[in-house]
Structure formats: structure tokens, C-alpha cells
Design a protein around this motif. Sequence first.
Motif, PDB file in Angstrom:
ATOM      1  N   GLN A 157       0.870  -1.178   0.000  1.00 29.39           N
ATOM      2  CA  GLN A 157       0.000   0.000   0.000  1.00 29.39           C
ATOM      3  C   GLN A 157       0.903   1.223   0.000  1.00 29.39           C
ATOM      4  OE1 GLN A 157      -2.642   0.258   3.390  1.00 29.39           O
ATOM      5  NE2 GLN A 157      -4.260   1.138   2.148  1.00 29.39           N
ATOM      6  N   ASN A 163      -6.620   7.372  -1.918  1.00 34.63           N
ATOM      7  CA  ASN A 163      -6.445   6.717  -0.631  1.00 34.63           C
ATOM      8  C   ASN A 163      -6.506   5.203  -0.756  1.00 34.63           C
ATOM      9  OD1 ASN A 163      -6.053   8.988   0.905  1.00 34.63           O
ATOM     10  ND2 ASN A 163      -8.194   9.189   1.521  1.00 34.63           N
ATOM     11  N   GLY A 164      -5.514   4.545  -0.134  1.00 28.80           N
ATOM     12  CA  GLY A 164      -5.477   3.088  -0.140  1.00 28.80           C
ATOM     13  C   GLY A 164      -4.908   2.478  -1.401  1.00 28.80           C
ATOM     14  N   ARG A 166      -2.782   0.631  -4.146  1.00 25.27           N
ATOM     15  CA  ARG A 166      -1.879  -0.498  -3.987  1.00 25.27           C
ATOM     16  C   ARG A 166      -1.027  -0.702  -5.233  1.00 25.27           C
ATOM     17  NH1 ARG A 166      -5.855  -4.975  -1.042  1.00 25.27           N
ATOM     18  NH2 ARG A 166      -6.526  -3.604   0.669  1.00 25.27           N
ATOM     19  N   GLY A 218     -11.268   4.033   5.973  1.00 26.36           N
ATOM     20  CA  GLY A 218     -10.570   3.057   5.147  1.00 26.36           C
ATOM     21  C   GLY A 218      -9.451   2.373   5.906  1.00 26.36           C
ATOM     22  N   SER A 219      -8.693   1.552   5.185  1.00 24.22           N
ATOM     23  CA  SER A 219      -7.579   0.807   5.756  1.00 24.22           C
ATOM     24  C   SER A 219      -6.268   1.424   5.276  1.00 24.22           C
ATOM     25  CB  SER A 219      -7.659  -0.669   5.339  1.00 24.22           C
ATOM     26  OG  SER A 219      -6.572  -1.403   5.856  1.00 24.22           O
ATOM     27  N   TYR A 220      -5.432   1.859   6.217  1.00 26.61           N
ATOM     28  CA  TYR A 220      -4.186   2.553   5.896  1.00 26.61           C
ATOM     29  C   TYR A 220      -3.044   1.992   6.748  1.00 26.61           C
ATOM     30  CZ  TYR A 220      -7.851   5.653   4.165  1.00 26.61           C
ATOM     31  OH  TYR A 220      -8.961   6.142   3.539  1.00 26.61           O
ATOM     32  N   TYR A 221      -1.983   2.770   6.899  1.00 24.81           N
ATOM     33  CA  TYR A 221      -0.871   2.360   7.755  1.00 24.81           C
ATOM     34  C   TYR A 221      -0.089   3.592   8.187  1.00 24.81           C
ATOM     35  CZ  TYR A 221       2.281   3.106   3.769  1.00 24.81           C
ATOM     36  OH  TYR A 221       2.987   3.680   2.731  1.00 24.81           O
ATOM     37  N   SER A 243      -1.127   7.055   6.104  1.00 26.17           N
ATOM     38  CA  SER A 243      -1.053   7.065   4.632  1.00 26.17           C
ATOM     39  C   SER A 243      -2.387   7.408   3.986  1.00 26.17           C
ATOM     40  CB  SER A 243      -0.581   5.698   4.118  1.00 26.17           C
ATOM     41  OG  SER A 243      -1.525   4.687   4.451  1.00 26.17           O
ATOM     42  N   ALA A 244      -3.117   8.324   4.589  1.00 24.44           N
ATOM     43  CA  ALA A 244      -4.418   8.760   4.067  1.00 24.44           C
ATOM     44  C   ALA A 244      -4.366  10.262   3.830  1.00 24.44           C
ATOM     45  CB  ALA A 244      -5.532   8.411   5.053  1.00 24.44           C
ATOM     46  N   PRO A 297      -0.643  -1.041  10.833  1.00 29.65           N
ATOM     47  CA  PRO A 297      -1.918  -0.863  10.139  1.00 29.65           C
ATOM     48  C   PRO A 297      -2.824   0.099  10.909  1.00 29.65           C
ATOM     49  CG  PRO A 297      -1.328  -3.196  10.262  1.00 29.65           C
ATOM     50  CD  PRO A 297      -0.367  -2.458  11.155  1.00 29.65           C
ATOM     51  N   VAL A 299      -6.853   1.345  10.790  1.00 28.84           N
ATOM     52  CA  VAL A 299      -8.195   1.187  10.238  1.00 28.84           C
ATOM     53  C   VAL A 299      -9.060   2.312  10.784  1.00 28.84           C
ATOM     54  CG1 VAL A 299     -10.235  -0.290  10.068  1.00 28.84           C
ATOM     55  CG2 VAL A 299      -7.946  -1.310  10.013  1.00 28.84           C
TER      56      VAL A 299
END
Length: 302
Positions: A157, A163-164, A166, A218-221, A243-244, A297, A299
Amino acid sequence: MRYRRYMKGGRHPIRTGGPMALFVLAAVLVAGCSAFEAKRSVAAAPYYPRAEAPISTASVAPRPPAAQPARKTNEVAKPVAATPKQPRTAPGCTAVVQPLRTRALAFAAVVRTRARVHASPNGRSLARYDRLNANGVPMIFGVLGRADCDGRWLRVQLPSRPNGVRAWVRARDVQLIRVRTRIEVDLSARRVTLYRKGRELISTRAAIGATDTPTPTGSYYVNQRLVPSNPSGPYGPGAIGVSAFSPVLQDWIQGGPIAIHGTNQPHLLGGAVSHGCVRIHNDALVRMFRLALAGTPVVIRA
């Protein structure tokens, strides 16, 4: 040396008053969070405690829960919702994708010198990333999986819009770091929770984005960790970069990135008042900063 002890897992600079400029902002940090006052930069190397040392790419599959000593944790490592039940075939590759992220274990990919990301293994090049990002700290990708196609490839990612997003990167171009932490942000409950090895360690009240400048879900890190020169300022003693990006403030410098940071207005915690960032109490931020290594991670749910 004091800096060497810190890199090897010594005391944290926020609490000890040590080298506060370990990860400082060189330009502008986050959407709606204005700018940190830059102080000075230091050697660009990812911070990790002794137990989280870099690992080889030869074998990075998460261990089954049964292999973990009972004295360390009694949590069962469950796959995250986005992890498929069966390995998937990578685009342009006959090998299967091996998921590498669970609720108790994740991996960060630290760019060694420079790395190109691709649409698929051996596929079209999408972008090139250097060793350091715009703030002068190590470039980090969040690792989702691995495929053995003409050499190992990692599904990652990126800290980029949309956003998000990959992509794929060659394993030889990055160094993998094990991460045992996970952060969940519950916008409706106005709460941020940090888990380590699947166990809740920190849960704290938060202020979130206002209605017209919402915090993205969303799912980020965690892609960077930054320390401002003024720990009593609007960002508190530190910021955990995510990372958003803001869904509305796209004209901000660096594209409007989001962070979890401290605050000098704790009376606003629990409200929807920010430009997209997540604010928490400074005491909680110090504890979370120590634990949430780059690659953790994140979320964010409504």
C-alpha cells in the motif's frame, strides 16, 4: 552514544528530553494541521526496538498462533477482513499471493535506496520512490502480501492518492520490518485504540474531522512519525502520520495528508472540529508514539 541507544531500543526522546529532532517535519505535515516548525534533520533510519529488527525476505509468512509461546500472549491471530480465505493469483504471474497481514502481525517495507512500484509483478512501472520522503524521513510502504514471480514481489500500500492505492514492489528494493501493533479509529465513538499482538493497550478519546473536512475512512498504515519543535503547540509532543489524505483539501501542500497527533486544546476532544486529522490527549499520544512503529496498520471506520 545516546542516539545509538535510542535506535537500539533505549529511552524515548519525548519522555527523556533527548534528541527531539529524530523525526522532524521539513515542510508541512497534515491537512488542516498547518505546519510544524522545522528544527533539524538526522540520519534517515527507521526507528524500531531491538525486538523489531529488520528481517530477511526469505521467509516472512506470519507464524500460526500455536507457535507463539503462551507466556507472551493468549490472543489468536485472526486474518483481517480484507484477507482472502484462499491465496489469489497475482496479475501477470502464475504464482499465488501469500497474505502477510493479520490482526496481530504486519510488515513495513522500508525503501533501501530507491524503488519502483508496478501495476503487477514484472508489469508496467507506476512511480519511483526515493529512500526519503518529502519530510526527510524513510519512505515506508505497508505490506499486504507476497508473490514469487521471477524473484519475490511484495504487494504494498502506498502513501499516495487515491487513498489506499496499492502496487507491487521488488522485495530486493526494500527491507522488511515486523510490526506487532495495530490502530483502530472509531469516528462515531470518537475513539482511538492501539493493539499490540492482538491485545488492547491504549484506548483514548479523540477529536475528528468536521463535517465539511471529514476524516477519511478506510484501511491505511503509519507511514511516518514526526516530532514538532514545540511540544506545547497545536500538535502536542508528536504526530503519527497516516497514509491517508483529506478527501476535500486536495490543494494543501503535500496533498493534504492525515495524522494522529496531540493537541493544546484538550477541551475539544470528543468533538468533530479538525480539518481531517485525529487529535488525542498528549499523554496518550506519547504512549502511542512509542508503540506505533512505521508500518502499523491503521483502520478508520465511520
